[in-house]
Design a protein around this motif. Structure first.
Motif, PDB file in Angstrom:
ATOM      1  N   VAL A  41      57.674  20.470  44.136  1.00  0.00           N
ATOM      2  CA  VAL A  41      58.035  21.793  44.648  1.00  0.00           C
ATOM      3  C   VAL A  41      57.861  21.853  46.160  1.00  0.00           C
ATOM      4  O   VAL A  41      57.116  21.077  46.740  1.00  0.00           O
ATOM      5  N   THR A  42      58.575  22.784  46.767  1.00  0.00           N
ATOM      6  CA  THR A  42      58.413  22.962  48.214  1.00  0.00           C
ATOM      7  C   THR A  42      57.350  23.999  48.531  1.00  0.00           C
ATOM      8  O   THR A  42      56.687  23.913  49.559  1.00  0.00           O
ATOM      9  N   THR A  43      57.184  24.974  47.637  1.00  0.00           N
ATOM     10  CA  THR A  43      56.148  25.984  47.843  1.00  0.00           C
ATOM     11  C   THR A  43      55.371  26.239  46.561  1.00  0.00           C
ATOM     12  O   THR A  43      55.900  26.077  45.459  1.00  0.00           O
ATOM     13  N   VAL A  44      54.124  26.628  46.734  1.00  0.00           N
ATOM     14  CA  VAL A  44      53.263  27.034  45.628  1.00  0.00           C
ATOM     15  C   VAL A  44      53.052  28.533  45.786  1.00  0.00           C
ATOM     16  O   VAL A  44      52.587  28.989  46.830  1.00  0.00           O
ATOM     17  N   GLU A  45      53.421  29.279  44.769  1.00  0.00           N
ATOM     18  CA  GLU A  45      53.308  30.728  44.815  1.00  0.00           C
ATOM     19  C   GLU A  45      51.991  31.171  44.184  1.00  0.00           C
ATOM     20  O   GLU A  45      51.649  30.744  43.081  1.00  0.00           O
ATOM     21  N   GLN A  46      51.300  32.047  44.874  1.00  0.00           N
ATOM     22  CA  GLN A  46      49.975  32.522  44.510  1.00  0.00           C
ATOM     23  C   GLN A  46      49.888  33.051  43.081  1.00  0.00           C
ATOM     24  O   GLN A  46      48.920  32.763  42.375  1.00  0.00           O
ATOM     25  N   THR A  47      50.875  33.801  42.647  1.00  0.00           N
ATOM     26  CA  THR A  47      50.779  34.456  41.339  1.00  0.00           C
ATOM     27  C   THR A  47      51.769  33.913  40.311  1.00  0.00           C
ATOM     28  O   THR A  47      51.936  34.501  39.245  1.00  0.00           O
ATOM     29  N   THR A  51      51.169  28.222  38.509  1.00  0.00           N
ATOM     30  CA  THR A  51      50.024  28.087  39.409  1.00  0.00           C
ATOM     31  C   THR A  51      48.762  28.598  38.729  1.00  0.00           C
ATOM     32  O   THR A  51      47.724  27.922  38.722  1.00  0.00           O
ATOM     33  N   LEU A  52      48.859  29.770  38.139  1.00  0.00           N
ATOM     34  CA  LEU A  52      47.687  30.372  37.495  1.00  0.00           C
ATOM     35  C   LEU A  52      47.223  29.556  36.293  1.00  0.00           C
ATOM     36  O   LEU A  52      46.020  29.337  36.103  1.00  0.00           O
ATOM     37  N   LYS A  53      48.168  29.058  35.498  1.00  0.00           N
ATOM     38  CA  LYS A  53      47.809  28.236  34.330  1.00  0.00           C
ATOM     39  C   LYS A  53      47.130  26.940  34.777  1.00  0.00           C
ATOM     40  O   LYS A  53      46.138  26.516  34.173  1.00  0.00           O
ATOM     41  N   ALA A  54      47.676  26.311  35.801  1.00  0.00           N
ATOM     42  CA  ALA A  54      47.096  25.057  36.296  1.00  0.00           C
ATOM     43  C   ALA A  54      45.690  25.278  36.829  1.00  0.00           C
ATOM     44  O   ALA A  54      44.772  24.495  36.534  1.00  0.00           O
ATOM     45  N   MET A  55      45.509  26.343  37.581  1.00  0.00           N
ATOM     46  CA  MET A  55      44.186  26.623  38.141  1.00  0.00           C
ATOM     47  C   MET A  55      43.188  26.970  37.034  1.00  0.00           C
ATOM     48  O   MET A  55      42.037  26.521  37.077  1.00  0.00           O
ATOM     49  N   ASP A  56      43.628  27.720  36.037  1.00  0.00           N
ATOM     50  CA  ASP A  56      42.755  28.020  34.899  1.00  0.00           C
ATOM     51  C   ASP A  56      42.356  26.742  34.167  1.00  0.00           C
ATOM     52  O   ASP A  56      41.218  26.595  33.723  1.00  0.00           O
ATOM     53  N   GLY A  62      36.321  21.942  34.417  1.00  0.00           N
ATOM     54  CA  GLY A  62      35.154  21.837  35.294  1.00  0.00           C
ATOM     55  C   GLY A  62      35.418  21.228  36.656  1.00  0.00           C
ATOM     56  O   GLY A  62      34.476  20.895  37.381  1.00  0.00           O
ATOM     57  N   PHE A  63      36.686  21.067  37.018  1.00  0.00           N
ATOM     58  CA  PHE A  63      37.002  20.514  38.340  1.00  0.00           C
ATOM     59  C   PHE A  63      36.696  21.520  39.450  1.00  0.00           C
ATOM     60  O   PHE A  63      36.315  21.122  40.552  1.00  0.00           O
ATOM     61  N   ILE A  64      36.904  22.794  39.160  1.00  0.00           N
ATOM     62  CA  ILE A  64      36.588  23.866  40.103  1.00  0.00           C
ATOM     63  C   ILE A  64      35.944  25.018  39.342  1.00  0.00           C
ATOM     64  O   ILE A  64      36.071  25.091  38.119  1.00  0.00           O
ATOM     65  N   THR A  65      35.271  25.898  40.071  1.00  0.00           N
ATOM     66  CA  THR A  65      34.665  27.080  39.460  1.00  0.00           C
ATOM     67  C   THR A  65      35.660  28.239  39.517  1.00  0.00           C
ATOM     68  O   THR A  65      36.655  28.188  40.247  1.00  0.00           O
ATOM     69  N   VAL A  66      35.367  29.279  38.773  1.00  0.00           N
ATOM     70  CA  VAL A  66      36.191  30.494  38.817  1.00  0.00           C
ATOM     71  C   VAL A  66      36.196  31.062  40.238  1.00  0.00           C
ATOM     72  O   VAL A  66      37.231  31.512  40.732  1.00  0.00           O
ATOM     73  N   GLU A  67      35.039  30.997  40.891  1.00  0.00           N
ATOM     74  CA  GLU A  67      34.939  31.503  42.265  1.00  0.00           C
ATOM     75  C   GLU A  67      35.837  30.710  43.209  1.00  0.00           C
ATOM     76  O   GLU A  67      36.514  31.290  44.065  1.00  0.00           O
ATOM     77  N   ARG A  68      35.841  29.398  43.053  1.00  0.00           N
ATOM     78  CA  ARG A  68      36.695  28.563  43.914  1.00  0.00           C
ATOM     79  C   ARG A  68      38.166  28.822  43.623  1.00  0.00           C
ATOM     80  O   ARG A  68      38.995  28.815  44.530  1.00  0.00           O
ATOM     81  N   LYS A  69      38.507  29.035  42.380  1.00  0.00           N
ATOM     82  CA  LYS A  69      39.880  29.364  42.037  1.00  0.00           C
ATOM     83  C   LYS A  69      40.328  30.607  42.834  1.00  0.00           C
ATOM     84  O   LYS A  69      41.392  30.607  43.439  1.00  0.00           O
ATOM     85  N   SER A  70      39.474  31.620  42.837  1.00  0.00           N
ATOM     86  CA  SER A  70      39.795  32.846  43.566  1.00  0.00           C
ATOM     87  C   SER A  70      39.906  32.596  45.060  1.00  0.00           C
ATOM     88  O   SER A  70      40.793  33.136  45.726  1.00  0.00           O
ATOM     89  N   GLU A  71      39.005  31.762  45.603  1.00  0.00           N
ATOM     90  CA  GLU A  71      39.056  31.429  47.035  1.00  0.00           C
ATOM     91  C   GLU A  71      40.342  30.676  47.374  1.00  0.00           C
ATOM     92  O   GLU A  71      41.009  30.985  48.349  1.00  0.00           O
ATOM     93  N   ILE A  72      40.670  29.677  46.564  1.00  0.00           N
ATOM     94  CA  ILE A  72      41.836  28.848  46.827  1.00  0.00           C
ATOM     95  C   ILE A  72      43.109  29.697  46.764  1.00  0.00           C
ATOM     96  O   ILE A  72      43.986  29.582  47.619  1.00  0.00           O
ATOM     97  N   LEU A  73      43.188  30.558  45.758  1.00  0.00           N
ATOM     98  CA  LEU A  73      44.381  31.389  45.585  1.00  0.00           C
ATOM     99  C   LEU A  73      44.342  32.662  46.428  1.00  0.00           C
ATOM    100  O   LEU A  73      45.319  33.412  46.453  1.00  0.00           O
ATOM    101  N   GLU A  74      43.217  32.900  47.104  1.00  0.00           N
ATOM    102  CA  GLU A  74      43.040  34.088  47.937  1.00  0.00           C
ATOM    103  C   GLU A  74      43.281  35.363  47.145  1.00  0.00           C
ATOM    104  O   GLU A  74      43.984  36.276  47.571  1.00  0.00           O
ATOM    105  N   LEU A  75      42.691  35.398  45.950  1.00  0.00           N
ATOM    106  CA  LEU A  75      42.842  36.565  45.070  1.00  0.00           C
ATOM    107  C   LEU A  75      41.764  37.600  45.356  1.00  0.00           C
ATOM    108  O   LEU A  75      40.687  37.294  45.761  1.00  0.00           O
TER     109      LEU A  75
END
Length: 75
Positions: A41-47, A51-56, A62-75
């Motif tokens: 892909v050329t862009t990754v869309e926040q919502t 993107t959301l399924k992959a981050m979940d 256990g690769f990232i925490t819920v908090e990091r998911k929010s930080e990375i996605l700027e939610l």
């Protein structure tokens, strides 16, 4: 405001080296598919549902925490 988006490179740079190295070394087929799609892909869309399924999934494994998911996605 509209959802944020990033280039694939910008998105990958949102992860720390300690987070991304185990992700790219993973043998999990869903993680591999996520990385394959990320390279296609050329862009990754926040919502975007993919993107959301992959981050979940990265949280679930256990690769990232819920908090990091929010930080990375700027939610």
């Amino acid at each position: 405001p509209p959802p944020k988006s990033w280039t694939s490179f910008e998105f990958l740079n949102k992860f720390t080296q300690e987070e991304i190295l185990p992700i790219i070394s993973s043998n999990d087929p869903i993680v591999k598919l996520f990385l394959l799609k990320l390279g296609a892909v050329t862009t990754v869309e926040q919502t975007h549902s993919d993107t959301l399924k992959a981050m979940d999934y990265l949280v679930l494994l256990g690769f990232i925490t819920v908090e990091r998911k929010s930080e990375i996605l700027e939610l």
